[in-house]
Motif scaffolding. Structure first.
Motif, short mmCIF file in Angstrom:
data_model
loop_
_atom_site.label_atom_id
_atom_site.label_comp_id
_atom_site.label_asym_id
_atom_site.label_seq_id
_atom_site.Cartn_x
_atom_site.Cartn_y
_atom_site.Cartn_z
N GLY A 94 6.88 12.11 -9.72
CA GLY A 94 5.65 12.17 -10.48
C GLY A 94 4.42 11.87 -9.64
N SER A 95 4.54 10.91 -8.73
CA SER A 95 3.39 10.59 -7.87
C SER A 95 3.06 11.76 -6.95
N ALA A 96 4.08 12.40 -6.40
CA ALA A 96 3.82 13.55 -5.53
C ALA A 96 3.23 14.72 -6.31
N GLY A 97 3.62 14.82 -7.59
CA GLY A 97 3.09 15.90 -8.41
C GLY A 97 1.58 15.87 -8.54
N LEU A 98 0.97 14.70 -8.30
CA LEU A 98 -0.48 14.59 -8.39
C LEU A 98 -1.18 15.32 -7.25
N VAL A 99 -0.49 15.54 -6.13
CA VAL A 99 -1.14 16.18 -4.98
C VAL A 99 -0.57 17.55 -4.66
N LEU A 100 0.57 17.90 -5.25
CA LEU A 100 1.14 19.21 -4.98
C LEU A 100 0.34 20.30 -5.69
N ALA A 101 0.23 21.45 -5.06
CA ALA A 101 -0.47 22.59 -5.65
C ALA A 101 0.39 23.81 -5.40
N ARG B 158 0.85 -1.19 0.00
CA ARG B 158 0.00 0.00 0.00
C ARG B 158 0.88 1.23 0.00
N LEU B 159 0.59 2.15 -0.92
CA LEU B 159 1.36 3.38 -1.06
C LEU B 159 0.42 4.56 -0.86
N THR B 160 0.82 5.52 -0.02
CA THR B 160 0.02 6.72 0.18
C THR B 160 0.85 7.95 -0.14
N VAL B 161 0.20 8.92 -0.76
CA VAL B 161 0.84 10.19 -1.09
C VAL B 161 -0.04 11.29 -0.52
N GLN B 162 0.51 12.09 0.37
CA GLN B 162 -0.26 13.12 1.07
C GLN B 162 0.44 14.46 0.95
N ALA B 163 -0.31 15.46 0.51
CA ALA B 163 0.24 16.82 0.46
C ALA B 163 0.39 17.36 1.88
N LEU B 164 1.47 18.08 2.11
CA LEU B 164 1.62 18.78 3.38
C LEU B 164 0.79 20.06 3.34
N GLY B 165 0.73 20.74 4.47
CA GLY B 165 -0.09 21.94 4.56
C GLY B 165 0.50 23.13 3.82
N PRO C 159 4.02 23.14 -1.51
CA PRO C 159 5.09 22.58 -2.34
C PRO C 159 5.70 21.29 -1.79
N GLY C 160 5.09 20.72 -0.75
CA GLY C 160 5.66 19.52 -0.15
C GLY C 160 4.64 18.40 -0.04
N ALA C 161 5.11 17.16 -0.16
CA ALA C 161 4.26 15.99 0.01
C ALA C 161 5.07 14.89 0.65
N VAL C 162 4.38 13.94 1.28
CA VAL C 162 5.05 12.80 1.88
C VAL C 162 4.51 11.53 1.24
N VAL C 163 5.43 10.66 0.83
CA VAL C 163 5.08 9.35 0.27
C VAL C 163 5.40 8.31 1.33
N VAL D 270 8.89 14.76 -0.44
CA VAL D 270 9.06 15.30 -1.79
C VAL D 270 8.76 16.79 -1.72
N VAL D 271 9.70 17.61 -2.18
CA VAL D 271 9.53 19.06 -2.07
C VAL D 271 9.97 19.70 -3.38
N SER D 272 9.25 20.73 -3.79
CA SER D 272 9.54 21.37 -5.07
C SER D 272 10.85 22.14 -5.02
N SER D 273 11.54 22.15 -6.14
CA SER D 273 12.81 22.87 -6.21
C SER D 273 12.62 24.36 -5.99
N LYS D 274 11.45 24.88 -6.35
CA LYS D 274 11.23 26.32 -6.16
C LYS D 274 11.24 26.69 -4.69
N ALA D 275 10.63 25.85 -3.85
CA ALA D 275 10.66 26.12 -2.41
C ALA D 275 12.09 26.11 -1.90
N VAL D 276 12.86 25.13 -2.34
CA VAL D 276 14.26 25.03 -1.92
C VAL D 276 15.05 26.22 -2.44
N ALA D 277 14.84 26.55 -3.71
CA ALA D 277 15.59 27.65 -4.32
C ALA D 277 15.31 28.98 -3.62
N LYS D 278 14.06 29.21 -3.27
CA LYS D 278 13.72 30.49 -2.63
C LYS D 278 14.44 30.66 -1.30
#
Length: 223
Positions: free
Chosen positions: A183-190, A2-9, A196-200, A39-47
């Motif tokens: 790619g899987s995290a990209g489905l829940v990131l907004a 079982r795999l879960t992908v959850q966006a952080l707040g 910009p963060g999610a946990v798998v 999983v965290v977006s490069s933009k968040a890290v870059a900023k």
């Protein structure tokens, strides 16, 4: 399995020097568990690393370009110093203040290692980290997220030599695990909604022991 992908707040608008680990933990509903993959977006890290630049976009693209791969009108596809092939060399002017652009982190693998180490120090948990960016694919429309920084897991699973379902040895099968996670995290990131963060969860078997980082996303780049 079982795999879960959850966006952080939701995170606040990020700026240079912000404590990204602290902000991510505050947005993590139940906190990390051993074997999670952040999983965290490069933009968040870059900023937070000071890569928001008040400069002409074309000048920044030129500075970030190692080699131009293709051009159509104003669109440039370029290979970056990281070995990534991206539109505009990964330089982005979305979700940033007017008159500024955001370039990729200077060393995304180092960024991932830093996040992994800080998470271990602050929580005692063994969490892998994948830093992502959005990219197109040759001869396909649309984009997907890919891994540009990795720490705490092997970005590739080399299955060469293992038997297939009929007992024949696999020859060149090597799933790009880190890209699949991105790619899987990209489905829940907004990203526009500042999430910009999610946990798998569910892939602890792929996470390396504490203190081990692995070869990073650099291992995904063809020579």
């Amino acid at each position: 399995m079982r795999l879960t992908v959850q966006a952080l707040g939701v995170l606040p608008d990020l700026a240079a020097g912000d404590d990204l680990v602290d902000l991510l933990l505050a947005a993590w509903p139940d906190g990390p568990l051993d074997g999670d993959v952040l999983v965290v977006s490069s933009k968040a890290v870059a900023k937070v690393e000071g890569r928001t630049l008040r400069a002409d976009r074309d000048d920044v693209v030129a500075a970030e370009t190692d080699r131009e791969v293709a051009r159509r009108g104003d669109l440039r596809v370029a290979r970056t110093r990281h070995g990534l092939v991206l539109a505009a060399a990964g330089v982005d002017e979305s979700n940033t203040a007017a008159g500024t652009v955001v370039a990729l982190p200077l060393d995304p693998d180092a960024s991932a290692r830093g996040l992994r180490s800080e998470l271990a120090t602050r929580t005692g948990r063994n969490v892998a980290v994948v830093v992502t960016d959005t990219a197109g694919r040759p001869w396909r429309t649309g984009q997907t997220d890919i891994a540009i920084g990795v720490a705490g897991l092997e970005p590739l699973r080399d299955l060469a030599g293992e038997p297939d379902a009929w007992g024949r040895p696999l020859v060149v099968t090597a799933p790009a695990v880190a890209d699949e996670l991105a790619g899987s995290a990209g489905l829940v990131l907004a990203k526009a909604a500042r999430t910009p963060g999610a946990v798998v969860s569910g892939l602890a078997r792929l996470v390396l022991p504490p203190g081990e980082h692995g070869p990073g996303a650099a291992a995904l780049v063809r020579p």
